[in-house]
Design a protein around this motif. Sequence first.
Motif, PDB file in Angstrom:
ATOM      1  N   UNK A   1     -17.166  16.414  37.844  1.00 43.97           N
ATOM      2  CA  UNK A   1     -18.096  15.999  38.873  1.00 43.97           C
ATOM      3  C   UNK A   1     -19.320  15.409  38.207  1.00 43.97           C
ATOM      4  N   UNK A   2     -19.876  14.408  38.805  1.00 45.33           N
ATOM      5  CA  UNK A   2     -21.081  13.794  38.270  1.00 45.33           C
ATOM      6  C   UNK A   2     -22.290  14.645  38.615  1.00 45.33           C
ATOM      7  N   UNK A   3     -23.354  14.579  37.796  1.00 42.95           N
ATOM      8  CA  UNK A   3     -24.556  15.349  38.105  1.00 42.95           C
ATOM      9  C   UNK A   3     -25.116  14.959  39.464  1.00 42.95           C
ATOM     10  N   UNK A   4     -25.724  15.890  40.103  1.00 40.35           N
ATOM     11  CA  UNK A   4     -26.308  15.616  41.411  1.00 40.35           C
ATOM     12  C   UNK A   4     -27.538  16.467  41.623  1.00 40.35           C
ATOM     13  N   UNK A   5     -28.233  16.219  42.682  1.00 39.61           N
ATOM     14  CA  UNK A   5     -29.408  17.012  43.000  1.00 39.61           C
ATOM     15  C   UNK A   5     -30.110  16.434  44.199  1.00 39.61           C
ATOM     16  N   UNK A   6     -31.190  17.061  44.559  1.00 38.04           N
ATOM     17  CA  UNK A   6     -31.964  16.601  45.712  1.00 38.04           C
ATOM     18  C   UNK A   6     -33.364  16.192  45.259  1.00 38.04           C
ATOM     19  N   UNK A   7     -33.863  15.155  45.930  1.00 35.19           N
ATOM     20  CA  UNK A   7     -35.222  14.711  45.646  1.00 35.19           C
ATOM     21  C   UNK A   7     -36.227  15.708  46.203  1.00 35.19           C
ATOM     22  N   UNK A   8     -37.319  15.848  45.484  1.00 32.17           N
ATOM     23  CA  UNK A   8     -38.453  16.615  45.982  1.00 32.17           C
ATOM     24  C   UNK A   8     -39.362  15.666  46.747  1.00 32.17           C
ATOM     25  N   UNK A   9     -40.247  16.225  47.553  1.00 32.49           N
ATOM     26  CA  UNK A   9     -41.169  15.416  48.347  1.00 32.49           C
ATOM     27  C   UNK A   9     -41.962  14.481  47.434  1.00 32.49           C
ATOM     28  N   UNK A  10     -41.980  13.203  47.757  1.00 28.88           N
ATOM     29  CA  UNK A  10     -42.738  12.217  47.001  1.00 28.88           C
ATOM     30  C   UNK A  10     -42.103  11.783  45.696  1.00 28.88           C
ATOM     31  N   UNK A  11     -40.900  12.252  45.395  1.00 31.47           N
ATOM     32  CA  UNK A  11     -40.235  11.940  44.128  1.00 31.47           C
ATOM     33  C   UNK A  11     -39.318  10.728  44.307  1.00 31.47           C
ATOM     34  N   UNK A  12     -39.324   9.819  43.342  1.00 29.93           N
ATOM     35  CA  UNK A  12     -38.422   8.656  43.395  1.00 29.93           C
ATOM     36  C   UNK A  12     -37.019   9.085  42.973  1.00 29.93           C
ATOM     37  N   UNK A  76     -18.459  18.731  29.560  1.00 26.34           N
ATOM     38  CA  UNK A  76     -17.636  18.139  28.502  1.00 26.34           C
ATOM     39  C   UNK A  76     -17.533  16.640  28.729  1.00 26.34           C
ATOM     40  N   UNK A  77     -17.459  15.891  27.643  1.00 28.64           N
ATOM     41  CA  UNK A  77     -17.177  14.461  27.739  1.00 28.64           C
ATOM     42  C   UNK A  77     -15.685  14.325  28.025  1.00 28.64           C
ATOM     43  N   UNK A  78     -15.326  13.539  29.021  1.00 22.58           N
ATOM     44  CA  UNK A  78     -13.926  13.370  29.400  1.00 22.58           C
ATOM     45  C   UNK A  78     -13.622  11.900  29.622  1.00 22.58           C
ATOM     46  N   UNK A  79     -12.353  11.560  29.480  1.00 22.64           N
ATOM     47  CA  UNK A  79     -11.905  10.223  29.859  1.00 22.64           C
ATOM     48  C   UNK A  79     -11.910  10.168  31.387  1.00 22.64           C
ATOM     49  N   UNK A  80     -12.087   8.979  31.969  1.00 23.78           N
ATOM     50  CA  UNK A  80     -12.256   8.912  33.422  1.00 23.78           C
ATOM     51  C   UNK A  80     -10.986   9.125  34.244  1.00 23.78           C
ATOM     52  N   UNK A  84      -9.876  16.003  38.273  1.00 21.82           N
ATOM     53  CA  UNK A  84     -10.095  16.100  39.712  1.00 21.82           C
ATOM     54  C   UNK A  84     -11.528  15.699  40.026  1.00 21.82           C
ATOM     55  N   UNK A  85     -11.702  14.793  40.984  1.00 23.55           N
ATOM     56  CA  UNK A  85     -13.029  14.274  41.306  1.00 23.55           C
ATOM     57  C   UNK A  85     -13.310  14.365  42.798  1.00 23.55           C
ATOM     58  N   UNK A  86     -14.595  14.397  43.131  1.00 23.75           N
ATOM     59  CA  UNK A  86     -15.006  14.288  44.530  1.00 23.75           C
ATOM     60  C   UNK A  86     -14.791  12.842  44.972  1.00 23.75           C
ATOM     61  N   UNK A  87     -14.765  12.570  46.280  1.00 23.61           N
ATOM     62  CA  UNK A  87     -14.607  11.185  46.726  1.00 23.61           C
ATOM     63  C   UNK A  87     -15.660  10.236  46.148  1.00 23.61           C
ATOM     64  N   UNK A  88     -16.926  10.676  46.078  1.00 24.42           N
ATOM     65  CA  UNK A  88     -17.971   9.812  45.518  1.00 24.42           C
ATOM     66  C   UNK A  88     -17.719   9.548  44.045  1.00 24.42           C
ATOM     67  N   UNK A  89     -17.371  10.593  43.300  1.00 25.25           N
ATOM     68  CA  UNK A  89     -17.093  10.434  41.868  1.00 25.25           C
ATOM     69  C   UNK A  89     -15.884   9.528  41.640  1.00 25.25           C
ATOM     70  N   UNK A  90     -14.865   9.656  42.473  1.00 27.49           N
ATOM     71  CA  UNK A  90     -13.669   8.806  42.365  1.00 27.49           C
ATOM     72  C   UNK A  90     -14.040   7.337  42.618  1.00 27.49           C
ATOM     73  N   UNK A  91     -14.878   7.103  43.616  1.00 30.59           N
ATOM     74  CA  UNK A  91     -15.326   5.744  43.933  1.00 30.59           C
ATOM     75  C   UNK A  91     -16.045   5.124  42.736  1.00 30.59           C
TER      76      UNK A  91
END
Length: 99
Positions: A1-12, A76-80, A84-91
């Motif tokens: 899975x690719x890294x993810x997170x949520x923006x904080x208020x006022x954060x780009x 871990x570094x992996x070949x693409x 198993x990936x999420x739909x966004x990661x697969x896209x």
Amino acid sequence: MFPGGRKRAGESERRCLRREISEELPKLRLGPMKLWKEVKGTNRRSGRKMSDAIFVAKKASGPLKIGDKKEIDKAAWRKPRGIRLTPTSRYIRDKHFPR
């Protein structure tokens, strides 16, 4: 899975990415990043609205030392292909690494 997170208020989006990477993988160093695509959608299961800003870094270096073990249990570094990936990661994979 690719890294993810949520923006904080006022954060780009770019600042959020840098902060999330430094929290989750503090030894990883990223070169210049470019916004590749913004994807908006609705989760089919939960109905939750989603908005993703997808960045591409030309260079990444450093060990994949985990910072917050509550968020990541392994990195871990992996070949693409062959993982198993999420739909966004697969896209993302299919756009950057077509067969």
